[in-house]
Design an enzyme around this catalytic site. Structure first.
Site, PDB file in Angstrom:
ATOM      1  N   HIS A  18      46.214 -34.616  50.100  1.00 57.34           N
ATOM      2  CA  HIS A  18      45.979 -35.155  51.439  1.00 57.34           C
ATOM      3  C   HIS A  18      46.971 -36.267  51.767  1.00 57.34           C
ATOM      4  CE1 HIS A  18      42.105 -33.174  52.607  1.00 57.34           C
ATOM      5  NE2 HIS A  18      42.258 -32.791  51.353  1.00 57.34           N
ATOM      6  N   ASP A 115      42.487 -38.232  58.676  1.00 59.05           N
ATOM      7  CA  ASP A 115      42.384 -37.021  57.867  1.00 59.05           C
ATOM      8  C   ASP A 115      41.168 -36.216  58.302  1.00 59.05           C
ATOM      9  OD1 ASP A 115      43.367 -35.891  54.996  1.00 59.05           O
ATOM     10  OD2 ASP A 115      41.209 -35.611  55.245  1.00 59.05           O
ATOM     11  N   SER A 364      51.678 -26.901  48.296  1.00 58.01           N
ATOM     12  CA  SER A 364      52.502 -26.116  47.378  1.00 58.01           C
ATOM     13  C   SER A 364      53.057 -24.874  48.076  1.00 58.01           C
ATOM     14  CB  SER A 364      51.696 -25.688  46.153  1.00 58.01           C
ATOM     15  OG  SER A 364      51.324 -26.827  45.405  1.00 58.01           O
ATOM     16  N   GLY A 382      38.097 -23.836  46.771  1.00 58.80           N
ATOM     17  CA  GLY A 382      38.309 -24.333  48.139  1.00 58.80           C
ATOM     18  C   GLY A 382      39.022 -23.332  49.033  1.00 58.80           C
TER      19      GLY A 382
END
Ligand code: BUP
Length: 463
Positions: A18, A115, A364, A382
């Site tokens: 994050h 966020d 990534s 997730g």
């Protein structure tokens, strides 16, 4: 002056997955030269990697205002066994401490970017302060579609005949219907994470906009559906401003020099890079199978091993203990096994790297896309199966679905070795990966989507 007329305040959440994209977005804004930027930094950070990144970021951008936010002592016993998720809860519960901090800033704040994990508390605070509120969603547009649609989906699932359903239509997903097996299992149990999604998702409509680290040519289907209101009625504008480019400040984060000179000595496209992100510690048994698989593949490799979720503890246990002396010795000739933080973007941009075994964390995936590296997708939890699905339909990687979620079962070395061989020698994957790279370069070029969108927004914030 022009430079200070827009004052952006940013509030990140925990974990490198994050913080990294947040700082990359922050540097886009600072580099535009039209924003003053304040970054609220919750302290102490959860991991060393985060505190290093923050301090290097600050020394690269001294003009930035770093506003420390000292958190009250964490809830005890921990709300979640996952330290990063525990931190998210602490941040949510401490958000009432923010308004005095924000009000005291000068010049007055123009907009707030927080966020996604902090959505509901921050929407309520920014509404009270009459501040426009944007969020950075740190995963794919496909995952954002899922996130936006989740309450509807959960409702459908709770109907009596639901357990016969094996897939769900999700508007905006490029591979709808979504198989049940791709939905993170914790979302169908009564978990804090499920409650968080149920609470936050309906509040998306209270935002002024959503930033995504993605780009048009890769996710046009989802982006169109999101912005046409097909996923959620009254969805605020969704801005694709990726793929975020790693900045100079991240390089100072590591001592990857010997690793890079080792890569320099390898033939082009001959090395496979293996990493499961900053939050996934695989079981030791599984790690040993990966070691066997790498040996079996016959390719040279760089493998980032993570034994504990938090890096503070990591120094304590040596590789010999994690993988066994025999395997460690056997691998010495074939590759590098590393138990420290590496500069992943630098590795992925190296010409010797020809494939990436990845958990499909979105950062990534974007870093692989920027460099045109084919992917062996091995999602762990997730959002990662949804991201893997996107890699699969873009044909820039392969995904063996029978490998399941993290810890479901141990995947054997021979299977892993065979899959690695497949990605390393497959020309179609290489070509598709280069197409993804072209789209990524176009989006981030001068005058590309990313720059144009940021400039337009800054103009809007000035008015
Ligand atoms: Br480990 C590791 N070096 O050694 P994701 C990670 N990274 O640069 P995650 C390094 O951390 P979430 C290392 O390049 C990427 O930018 C990597 O983010 C970098 O996965 C980031 O890929 C990892 O999104 O986060 O950490 O699982 O759960 O939020 O997806």
């Amino acid at each position: 002056s022009d430079e200070s007329s827009v004052h952006v305040v940013m509030f990140p959440s925990a974990g490198m997955g994050h913080l990294t994209p947040f700082l990359r977005l922050a540097s886009l804004l600072v580099n535009s030269n039209h924003c003053k930027l304040t970054l609220i930094t919750p302290l102490p950070t959860v991991s060393h990697a985060e505190s290093h990144l923050l301090s290097h970021f600050h020394s690269s951008f001294p003009q930035l205002n770093l506003l420390p936010f000292h958190l009250p002592p964490p809830h005890s016993p921990p709300i979640s066994v996952d330290p990063f998720f525990h931190r998210v809860q602490t941040l949510r519960h401490s958000s009432h401490l923010l308004p005095p901090l924000i009000s005291s800033l000068s010049p007055p704040v123009s907009i707030f970017i927080s966020d996604i994990f902090l959505l509901t508390p921050l929407v309520s605070i920014t509404q009270k302060l009459s501040l426009p509120n944007y969020t950075l969603f740190t995963s794919s547009a496909a995952m954002f579609s899922f996130f936006s649609h989740f309450p509807t989906l959960a409702l459908a699932q709770s109907k009596p005949d639901a357990d016969t359903q094996i897939s769900f239509p999700v508007p905006g997903l490029p591979f709808s219907p979504l198989p049940f097996s791709s939905i993170p299992p914790i979302l169908f149990q009564n978990t804090i994470f499920r409650n968080l999604l149920m609470e936050d998702s309906p509040n998306l409509t209270k935002l002024q906009g959503v930033f995504l680290n993605t780009f048009e040519s890769l996710e046009s289907h989802s982006l169109k559906a999101l912005n046409d209101g097909q996923v959620l009625k009254n969805m605020p504008p969704v801005y694709a401003v990726g793929p975020f480019i790693p900045f100079e400040f991240e390089k100072k984060n590591t001592s990857t020099t010997s690793l890079i000179s080792w890569l320099d000595d390898q033939p082009i496209g001959s090395v496979v890079y293996v990493c499961f992100g900053s939050r996934t510690a695989l079981k030791r048994e599984q790690m040993r199978e990966i070691g066997n698989g790498l040996m079996r593949s016959g390719y040279k490799f760089v493998w980032v091993v993570k034994d504990k979720i938090i890096d503070k503890e990591e120094q304590e246990v040596g590789l010999d203990e994690v993988l066994g002396v025999e395997l460690v010795e056997g691998m010495k000739e074939k590759g590098l096994v590393i138990k420290e933080w590496v500069d992943q973007s630098e590795i992925l941009s190296h010409k010797s790297v020809g494939g990436f075994v990845s958990h499909c964390g979105w950062n990534s995936i974007m870093e692989a896309g920027l460099n045109g590296v084919p992917i062996l997708a091995w999602p762990q939890h997730g959002d990662q199966k949804i991201n893997a699905g996107l890699v699969e339909i873009s044909e820039w990687g392969i995904w063996n679905k029978s490998w399941g979620w993290s810890g479901e079962h141990v995947v054997k070395g021979d299977e892993i070795g065979d899959a690695i061989k497949q990605i390393m020698k497959n020309q179609v994957l290489k070509d598709k990966a280069m197409k993804v790279k072209e789209g990524a370069m176009k989006a981030t070029s001068n005058g590309g989507d990313c720059e144009v969108t940021i400039q337009k927004l800054i103009q809007k914030w000035k008015n």
